[in-house]
Design a protein around this motif. Structure first.
Motif, PDB file in Angstrom:
ATOM      1  N   GLU A  62       0.807  -1.218   0.000  1.00 32.74           N
ATOM      2  CA  GLU A  62       0.000   0.000   0.000  1.00 32.74           C
ATOM      3  C   GLU A  62       0.840   1.267   0.000  1.00 32.74           C
ATOM      4  N   CYS A  63       2.109   1.143   0.338  1.00 29.65           N
ATOM      5  CA  CYS A  63       3.015   2.298   0.348  1.00 29.65           C
ATOM      6  C   CYS A  63       3.664   2.529  -1.018  1.00 29.65           C
ATOM      7  N   GLY A  64       3.435   1.635  -1.955  1.00 28.46           N
ATOM      8  CA  GLY A  64       4.008   1.785  -3.280  1.00 28.46           C
ATOM      9  C   GLY A  64       4.994   0.683  -3.608  1.00 28.46           C
ATOM     10  N   VAL A  65       5.719   0.889  -4.692  1.00 27.01           N
ATOM     11  CA  VAL A  65       6.708  -0.081  -5.170  1.00 27.01           C
ATOM     12  C   VAL A  65       8.098   0.481  -4.891  1.00 27.01           C
ATOM     13  N   SER A  66       8.871  -0.226  -4.098  1.00 27.65           N
ATOM     14  CA  SER A  66      10.185   0.292  -3.719  1.00 27.65           C
ATOM     15  C   SER A  66      11.168  -0.844  -3.497  1.00 27.65           C
ATOM     16  N   VAL A  67      12.440  -0.479  -3.455  1.00 27.82           N
ATOM     17  CA  VAL A  67      13.514  -1.425  -3.156  1.00 27.82           C
ATOM     18  C   VAL A  67      14.344  -0.850  -2.023  1.00 27.82           C
ATOM     19  N   MET A  68      14.619  -1.668  -1.040  1.00 25.77           N
ATOM     20  CA  MET A  68      15.510  -1.300   0.050  1.00 25.77           C
ATOM     21  C   MET A  68      16.891  -1.888  -0.224  1.00 25.77           C
TER      22      MET A  68
END
Length: 214
Positions: A62-68
């Motif tokens: 729900e926070c979006g598409v991301s990479v850590m």
């Protein structure tokens, strides 16, 4: 689908993604990876300090598409980790997000195959196998540490020596009995012995020169 077919599919996908993002060389940069991320729908990169058990993770929630990504790693492992997570985004985004070592693992029929598939994708994305074989033929001679150092100097590839050794073993350029000879190699010292400098230092100077010109 068996594992071999799955891995071949990951190689083919890597070549397809390279092509549609206009990548033609083996010296991919973090900046180029970020451009690919944006083109492929990854919205954000978060660099986190003090990550010990994981180096990267993909999130699609729900926070979006991301990479850590782990902060402070050298460029080569960072680029490889970014390519690894790109495969997760393109192929595995409907699986449970990996949030850390204490959270639920990704749900898959064969998690090990999925992780190996990501490594296969990343290596092919950074330095396609066909290009590797062609470039190695140009170097000539037996496959040994000195030959791989010459190959890296000739191509400026972002693929690590460890990944190059794995590929050489799989392609039959090396015998598995030779693997132990490569485990103790200090690649930076060998670069200085062959070329009088570390290749990473030379690439850093080239990057600084380009930044000054800009």
């Amino acid at each position: 689908m068996n594992r071999s077919a799955y891995y071949r599919n990951m190689q083919a996908l890597a070549l397809e993604v390279r092509k549609r993002n206009g990548l033609t060389r083996a010296d991919i940069s973090i900046k180029q990876m970020w451009k690919v991320y944006r083109a492929e729908g990854i919205e954000r990169i978060d660099f986190w300090p003090n990550l010990r058990q994981i180096r990267a993770a993909y999130f699609n929630d729900e926070c979006g598409v991301s990479v850590m990504l782990a902060r402070g790693l050298p460029d080569e492992p960072t680029i490889f980790n970014m390519a690894h997570e790109l495969k997760d985004h393109l192929v595995d985004k409907n699986l449970v997000t990996l949030c850390g070592p204490t959270d639920n693992p990704r749900i898959a029929d064969d998690r090990n195959a999925i992780e190996i598939g990501a490594e296969v994708f990343a290596a092919e994305f950074i330095y396609p196998e066909a290009d590797f074989v062609r470039d190695f033929d140009k170097i000539g001679g037996p496959c040994n540490p000195k030959a791989l150092v010459k190959l890296k100097e000739a191509t400026s590839t972002s693929l690590s020596y460890q990944a190059m050794v794995k590929r050489s073993l799989r392609l039959g350029l090396l015998l598995y009995t030779d693997e132990l000879r490569f485990e103790g190699v200090h690649w930076g010292l060998l670069e200085k012995k062959v070329f009088g400098r570390r290749l990473s230092d030379a690439r850093r100077q080239q990057l600084l020169g380009k930044q000054k010109q800009a």
